[in-house]
Design an enzyme around this catalytic site. Structure first.
Site, PDB file in Angstrom:
ATOM      1  N   ASP A 205       0.818  -1.207   0.000  1.00 25.58           N
ATOM      2  CA  ASP A 205       0.000   0.000   0.000  1.00 25.58           C
ATOM      3  C   ASP A 205       0.858   1.266   0.000  1.00 25.58           C
ATOM      4  OD1 ASP A 205      -2.780   1.028   0.442  1.00 25.58           O
ATOM      5  OD2 ASP A 205      -1.890   1.825   2.277  1.00 25.58           O
ATOM      6  N   GLU A 253       1.474  -0.259  -4.945  1.00 28.61           N
ATOM      7  CA  GLU A 253       0.612   0.864  -5.324  1.00 28.61           C
ATOM      8  C   GLU A 253       1.487   2.108  -5.432  1.00 28.61           C
ATOM      9  OE1 GLU A 253      -3.373   3.220  -3.756  1.00 28.61           O
ATOM     10  OE2 GLU A 253      -1.811   2.669  -2.348  1.00 28.61           O
TER      11      GLU A 253
HETATM   12  C1  GLC Z   1      -4.367   2.981  -0.561  1.00 33.39           C
HETATM   13  C2  GLC Z   1      -5.643   2.183  -0.540  1.00 33.39           C
HETATM   14  C3  GLC Z   1      -6.746   3.051  -0.008  1.00 33.39           C
HETATM   15  C4  GLC Z   1      -6.361   3.532   1.383  1.00 33.39           C
HETATM   16  C5  GLC Z   1      -4.998   4.207   1.376  1.00 33.39           C
HETATM   17  C6  GLC Z   1      -4.484   4.426   2.768  1.00 33.39           C
HETATM   18  O1  GLC Z   1      -4.437   4.038  -1.443  1.00 33.39           O
HETATM   19  O2  GLC Z   1      -5.930   1.706  -1.812  1.00 33.39           O
HETATM   20  O3  GLC Z   1      -7.977   2.393   0.008  1.00 33.39           O
HETATM   21  O4  GLC Z   1      -7.314   4.433   1.841  1.00 33.39           O
HETATM   22  O5  GLC Z   1      -4.045   3.440   0.708  1.00 33.39           O
HETATM   23  O6  GLC Z   1      -4.112   3.205   3.347  1.00 33.39           O
END
Ligand code: GLC
Length: 563
Positions: A205, A253
């Site tokens: 994440d 991500e």
């Molecule tokens: C990422 C996740 C999202 C979350 C964020 C904070 O972007 O996809 O859903 O709110 O991280 O953890």
């Protein structure tokens, strides 16, 4: 370092499916989906052709951010079951050839995590340095928060010690200080734990936030290496710990342009993230769909770095559990996409994105939807589906914020869409209504109907798996004269395919040349009966319906391959 001399590169042509346990299947009637429920649906996933499940956070959490605010990294939220249920799920998934990856949130914890509770008790507490504190007023940071609709900035003042702590997301999600070696050890232990339990890797994440902490002022007391060294160290750890049982991955991500993503792959060495979501291409794809022109998508794919290591891979997606973020587009481009697909204020999120699923964005047009999923599976890389996409689930705009797209999975035309036997008022989230309600959209009917979107997705997944050109191959744009047609070619070893997608509702006849192929080579359609032959100018002519799609494998004379 050569990461994967002996590794299994299974993720290069996997079909990934993201699941929010809370809303997938409730097996005990309490209104909340659970591990046992998902375990009962493993064969449904196997039938689709999914071979990697990505589980969104299932850890104990006060759930201020849908579980991304974790209070115990080693636990299983009791609402979902326990470690035994988790192991059952992993075992059964593996039995069906399905790998399991789990969300790894290393940028922050919940403010209820024991580390943070201790950290805020005094500036001298040994856990103080697990987080990022500052004693000077940070001033206005409202332009830096990821949640501008609910937060004023990225620092929150804490009364007890009179200092501010950092949080890029909610103030209930304090950022961990990943520059602190003690925090790094904790993160390694967490990864080691879940690998030992049997997972096949992690969806990591918010990676840029997590590693850039090392650059913050006041963080230099740890005598740190460059932030990417940390990512490299994490990957090396992952590789060591998973070498006995196939290769675990880190799917990151990283919502940044390609050039910057390159450093998160570890450049040509490919020794950092194994995979990254291609947010840039995703946003250009939606610009192309809005304009009904292929150029934004074709240019985005062509601009992917050419010199990536073979071991790395892009993950493609149409929608995910968050808003469809459009932050890498210019303001004017963003407006075009919003006008086309989110005309009402209630469709939008935080000014930068769309809180709808695809069918709603396309006004329910089934042809356009099928074309879009064909395109997803045809893009060079690995496709990722968000649960419910395969049956064409819609959003519920009455559910606030980003959760509009995280409504219960619609299994049947039954109470609560077959998701749960609880009272509707007890459900974790309200079921979709109106034209996307379970009576219209559900998995049971879709399974019976050979012409359903579900069967289309099943066929696409099969063809994708049989076509290593797409996951492994080199990409080229195929020249042709229609701006609305996305025409590309993928080539891997001695195999090659041409993939055509018509982004408009009118039919079109596309002709293109394949000068390097022999006259008489057949172009066999993998999804349809039609096929054609390269004529004496090495040219092919292909008819396409409105929102049509063609997957053409080049079959050379004498080629014994099954097509
Ligand atoms: C990422 C996740 C999202 C979350 C964020 C904070 O972007 O996809 O859903 O709110 O991280 O953890």
């Amino acid at each position: 370092m050569r990461i994967t001399e002996t590794a299994d590169l299974w993720y290069k042509n996997a079909v990934v499916y993201c699941i929010d346990l809370e809303t997938y299947l409730d097996s005990d009637g309490d209104g909340i989906g659970d591990l046992h429920g998902l375990t009962q649906r493993i064969d449904y996933l196997a039938e689709i052709g999914v071979n990697c499940i990505w589980l969104m956070p299932f850890y104990p959490s006060p759930r201020r951010d849908n579980g991304y605010d974790i209070s115990d990294f080693y636990g299983v939220d009791s609402r979902y079951g326990n470690h035994g249920d988790f192991v059952e799920l992993v075992r059964l998934a593996h039995d069906r050839g399905i790998r399991v990856i789990v969300d790894l949130v290393i940028n922050h914890t919940s403010d209820q995590h024991p580390w943070f509770r201790k950290s805020r008790t005094s500036a001298q507490n040994p856990y103080r340095d697990y987080y990022v504190w500052r004693s000077e007023d940070p001033g206005d940071t409202s332009d830096q928060t990821m949640f501008p609709d609910s937060e004023d900035g990225i620092w929150t003042y804490d009364e007890k010690t009179g200092e501010w702590y950092l949080h890029h997301f909610l103030h209930t999600q304090p950022d961990l200080n990943t520059a602190n070696p003690a925090v790094r050890d904790e993160i390694a232990k967490i990864m080691g734990f879940w690998l030992q339990v049997g997972v096949d890797g992690f969806r990591v994440d918010a990676v840029p936030f997590a590693i850039n902490q090392t650059t913050f002022e006041g963080r230099d007391e740890h005598d740190l290496d460059e932030p990417h060294d940390y990512l490299r160290a994490l990957r090396a750890f992952l590789q060591r710990r998973s070498s006995g049982h196939g290769s675990a991955i880190m799917l990151g991500e990283v919502n940044l342009p390609h050039e910057e993503q390159m450093t998160f792959f570890g450049g040509e060495d490919g020794d950092q993230l194994t995979m990254q979501f291609d947010f840039f291409t995703n946003q250009r794809l939606f610009l192309g769909l809005a304009r009904q022109q292929a150029a934004p998508l074709a240019d985005a794919l062509a601009s992917r770095p050419q010199n990536l290591s073979l071991e790395t891979q892009y993950a493609n997606f149409l929608r995910n559990h968050d808003e469809l973020t459009l932050d890498l587009l210019t303001e004017q481009e963003r407006e075009e996409v919003l006008d086309a697909f989110a005309p009402e204020e209630e469709h939008r999120f935080a000014g930068r994105g769309i809180r709808r699923r695809l069918p709603g964005m396309f006004g329910g047009d089934p042809r356009r939807l099928r074309m879009a999923y064909s395109l997803l599976f045809a893009l060079p890389g690995t496709p990722v589906l968000f649960y419910g996409e395969e049956i064409g689930m819609g959003e519920n705009l009455d559910v606030p914020g980003r959760e509009a797209v995280r409504t219960p999975m619609q299994w049947a035309d039954a109470k609560n869409g077959g998701f749960s036997t609880a009272k509707p008022s007890q459900l974790a989230r309200a079921v979709a209504e109106g034209s996307y309600a379970p009576e219209h959209i559900n998995a049971a009917e879709a399974r019976r109907d050979q012409d359903s979107l579900l069967h289309h997705v099943i066929r696409l997944a099969k063809r994708y798996r049989e076509s290593p050109e797409i996951g492994w191959g080199a990409f080229e744009v195929v020249e042709q004269e229609h701006e609305q047609v996305m025409a590309h070619r993928v080539t891997w070893e001695d195999r090659s395919m041409v993939l055509l997608h018509n982004l408009r509702s009118e039919p079109v006849t596309v002709s293109f040349e394949l000068q390097d192929e022999e006259v008489g080579a057949e172009l066999v359609d993998l999804l349809d009966e039609a096929s054609c032959v390269l004529d004496s100018d090495h040219t092919a002519e292909v008819q396409m319906g409105g929102y049509g799609y063609r997957w053409l494998r080049i079959r050379r004379a004498g080629d014994p391959r099954l097509v």
